[in-house]
Design a protein around this motif. Sequence first.
Motif, PDB file in Angstrom:
ATOM      1  N   CYS A 231     104.922  29.287  19.830  1.00  0.00           N
ATOM      2  CA  CYS A 231     104.206  28.866  18.627  1.00  0.00           C
ATOM      3  C   CYS A 231     102.990  29.755  18.371  1.00  0.00           C
ATOM      4  O   CYS A 231     102.340  30.218  19.307  1.00  0.00           O
ATOM      5  N   ASN A 260     104.954  22.527  22.218  1.00  0.00           N
ATOM      6  CA  ASN A 260     104.160  22.683  20.989  1.00  0.00           C
ATOM      7  C   ASN A 260     102.778  23.273  21.256  1.00  0.00           C
ATOM      8  O   ASN A 260     101.885  23.218  20.405  1.00  0.00           O
ATOM      9  N   THR A 343     106.983  25.498  15.880  1.00  0.00           N
ATOM     10  CA  THR A 343     105.794  25.129  15.106  1.00  0.00           C
ATOM     11  C   THR A 343     104.935  26.359  14.873  1.00  0.00           C
ATOM     12  O   THR A 343     104.679  27.122  15.803  1.00  0.00           O
ATOM     13  N   ALA A 365     108.240  22.853  12.000  1.00  0.00           N
ATOM     14  CA  ALA A 365     106.988  22.264  11.534  1.00  0.00           C
ATOM     15  C   ALA A 365     106.000  23.369  11.228  1.00  0.00           C
ATOM     16  O   ALA A 365     105.902  24.355  11.966  1.00  0.00           O
ATOM     17  N   THR A 372      98.863  22.960  16.557  1.00  0.00           N
ATOM     18  CA  THR A 372     100.316  22.880  16.792  1.00  0.00           C
ATOM     19  C   THR A 372     100.674  21.690  17.678  1.00  0.00           C
ATOM     20  O   THR A 372     101.813  21.232  17.676  1.00  0.00           O
ATOM     21  N   THR A 375     102.887  18.420  16.653  1.00  0.00           N
ATOM     22  CA  THR A 375     104.338  18.317  16.484  1.00  0.00           C
ATOM     23  C   THR A 375     104.902  17.469  17.612  1.00  0.00           C
ATOM     24  O   THR A 375     105.219  17.952  18.699  1.00  0.00           O
ATOM     25  N   ILE A 388     112.351  17.839  20.566  1.00  0.00           N
ATOM     26  CA  ILE A 388     111.995  18.482  19.301  1.00  0.00           C
ATOM     27  C   ILE A 388     113.020  19.575  19.016  1.00  0.00           C
ATOM     28  O   ILE A 388     113.128  20.544  19.758  1.00  0.00           O
ATOM     29  N   GLY A 397     112.918  19.329  14.052  1.00  0.00           N
ATOM     30  CA  GLY A 397     111.628  18.746  14.370  1.00  0.00           C
ATOM     31  C   GLY A 397     111.777  17.607  15.370  1.00  0.00           C
ATOM     32  O   GLY A 397     112.794  17.493  16.056  1.00  0.00           O
TER      33      GLY A 397
END
Length: 418
Positions: A231, A260, A343, A365, A372, A375, A388, A397
């Motif tokens: 991310c 995330n 994310t 996301a 982040t 999420t 996720i 997601g």
Amino acid sequence: MTDTERAVHAAAQRSQEAAAELAPLTRAAKDEALSAMADALVDNAESIVSANAQDISRAREAGETEAVIDRLALSRERVGGIAEAVRAIADLPDPVGEVLRGNVLPNGLELRQIRVPLGVIGIIYEGRPNVTADAAALCLKSGNAALLRGSSSAYASNSRIVEVLRGAVEKTAVPADAVQLVPGSGRESAQALMRERGLVDVLIPRGGASLIRTVVRESAVPVVETGEGNCHVYVDEAADPEKAVAVAVNAKTQRYSTCNTAETLLVHAGIAERVLPRVLRSLRELDVTVHGDERVQEWDETVVAATEEDWATEYLSADLAVRVVDSMDEALGHIRTHSTRHTEAIVTDSQAAARHFTSRVDAAAVMVNASTRFTDGGEFGFGAEIGISNQKLHARGPMGLPEMTSTKYVVTGDGHVR
């Protein structure tokens, strides 16, 4: 067919039969079973912790790190927490039977699209034995039979937890085979599960990148790809420096080991002077190792030179890759190259910049002026989640209860013929 393959096939057949019984059950019947599961976990906490001690002992003998052992370890308090999580799932709305759309066609046929369970969900996961109860409860609530394949490192813990859960549900309207542990603890049992297409409706891998890629590559059963999160946080030229520092530091340091968590920070050159020194100082105070490009290294002598591998790495540790970019489009290009589509975040006070970013980033996301770390099914208000998904088909997601269902059309006529 080997003995392990035969055992896994038989378990999958039992799961399919259980799924057929489970699908039409009312919410009250499923919630009663979930409540019984939670009570049984508490009542049998001592035996669960005793089984867990065997896994802990083997982990120590194998030289596992304390972080790994902590994720594996159970106590009476942790078992109590698992039971509370099961009760929380019971409190969630039941997605099964929800009418997504319906109307009367011009010819008089009544058309309804309703949510139905997926059927048999196979879950292959690593480490944490709490996933055993969480996954079983989420599957049951959404009307699915759970076929659970945990890691060999938690085999004793998982076996005892499943034994307890099955003992609880068999006293209710839910069939005991709605919750099963895949027979065997070796690689062969996981491979056998991945070949049970036709009996197992979907596989969900939960764990590290290596596990997920192996399941996606080798499975004949449809897979919902979850978890891997490289991310990014992009600090735009029009960002508020206070917000930028807060979001960048939180996204990396609030927790290191989650999918995330931010792994790369991209900072626009036009705001770098007002943001980078503060971010680097905060990260240094928190013992985060920064892997930066040449321009980032100019701000702090402790920054390690970033390699191409760093931009593609999901660290899951106190490491962060940092790069200065000359435009948003350069940041977007970097993200397109290295993102796992989990994310991505932008910090900006420009609505135009936010729209440009959100419309061009391909991710499950996209955060605007937010970390982040949000999420998450719980943070999104969905309640518990199975994982996720960063793929595009069926679910994307946080996968709450609705994402663990499919749909079917119910068409009602009055002797209609075409």
